[in-house]
Design an enzyme around this catalytic site. Structure first.
Site: not given
Ligand code: DAK
Length: 257
Positions: A66, A111, A114, A134
């Protein structure tokens, strides 16, 4: 219809859905979820798409989750609405009367994991990393990950993934049954091979079989078995049943429409 964040096209009986926000590693914001939901309605009605493949654009990520920037300042009410949008969109995938294959080439996180879980089959390239991180953000999975993941890989494996937030390799994901198959590279080619194999069979029978498994998983065994009999009966109202059985007895391949 033109979408900004999703590409949809049909080729050789396959409906391709590409999540297209490569600069954000295909993270799903509200717009992407709404467009995905609309595309899924189109796919459901599209007779040319017998099997569906979902993938991410850019070659680095399936879907990195997400969109964290979209969620950062959400109120509890907005978070609830966002979660329901994701959940109802993913439910459409599960309930689609067609097989849906996730072709994962890179990150499938939060997400994104998921989304893959809502698909029927998951193919991953060796470089892929899969996880539900998350809890590192102070939230729990909100697009049905806490429900689908334990059903697929068992509660203990799912709780370990939740609590450690570890991004597991494709090989580890295969070991615990989270993905069906790992390929060195190009999971799309493998997904297309599988889709072609599926397309030889009866689409109406596959749809009924998918429904029987989906709905049966929510029932106690005896009810599920009864439910199977009802759906089996429905198969006997389809042209495919006549064609399939006639073809067998005439010693020729079935020609399903
Ligand atoms: N959201 C927004 N932007 C993201 C992103 C994400 N999930 N993942 C990556 N990006 C963006 C980065 O901010 C970066 O943007 P710029 O800085 O270039 O503008 C660009 O994508 C490239 O990412 P990185 O520079 O970080 O690339 P790396 O190769 O260094 O790292 C990575 C890749 C995938 C390991 C890293 O980007 C990362 O850790 N990303 C986040 C992964 C993550 O934590 N995913 C889970 C997200 S939370 C809910 C509804 C839904 C959910 C929960 C609750 N409710 C409403 C209650 C679900 C939650 C999630 O999915």
């Amino acid at each position: 219809m033109i979408f900004e964040t999703i590409i949809y096209e049909v080729k050789n009986d396959i409906g391709y859905i590409v999540i297209n926000r490569p600069k954000a590693l295909n993270a799903l914001n509200v717009q992407a979820l709404k467009e995905l939901s609309e595309v899924l309605d189109m796919v459901a009605a599209d007779e040319n798409a017998k099997v569906v493949i979902i993938t991410g654009a850019g070659g680095k990520s399936f879907v990195a989750g997400a969109d964290i920037s979209a969620m950062q300042n959400m109120s509890a009410v907005e978070a609830y609405e966002y979660a329901r949008l994701g959940q109802t969109t993913y439910d459409k995938i599960q309930e689609l009367p067609k097989m849906v294959i996730a072709a994962i080439d890179g990150f499938a996180l939060g997400g994104g994991c998921e989304l893959a879980l809502a698909c029927d089959i998951r193919i991953a390239s060796a470089k892929s990393k899969i996880g539900i991180p998350e809890v590192t953000l102070g939230v729990l999975p909100g697009f049905a990950g806490t429900q689908r993941l334990p059903r697929l890989i068992g509660v203990s494996n799912a709780k370990e993934m939740l609590a450690t937030a570890r991004k597991i390799s494709a090989g580890e994901a295969r070991e615990i049954g989270l993905v069906n198959c790992v390929v060195e590279e190009n999971p799309m080619a493998k997904a297309e091979e599988l889709a072609a194999e599926i397309c030889k069979n009866s689409m109406s029978a596959i749809a009924l079989g998918k429904k029987a498994m989906n709905e049966g998983m929510e029932m106690e065994l005896k009810k599920g078995i009864e439910h199977e009999a009802s759906l089996f009966a429905i198969a006997f109202t389809t042209p495919d049943q006549r064609e399939g059985m006639t073809a067998f007895l005439e010693k020729r391949p079935a020609n399903f429409k």
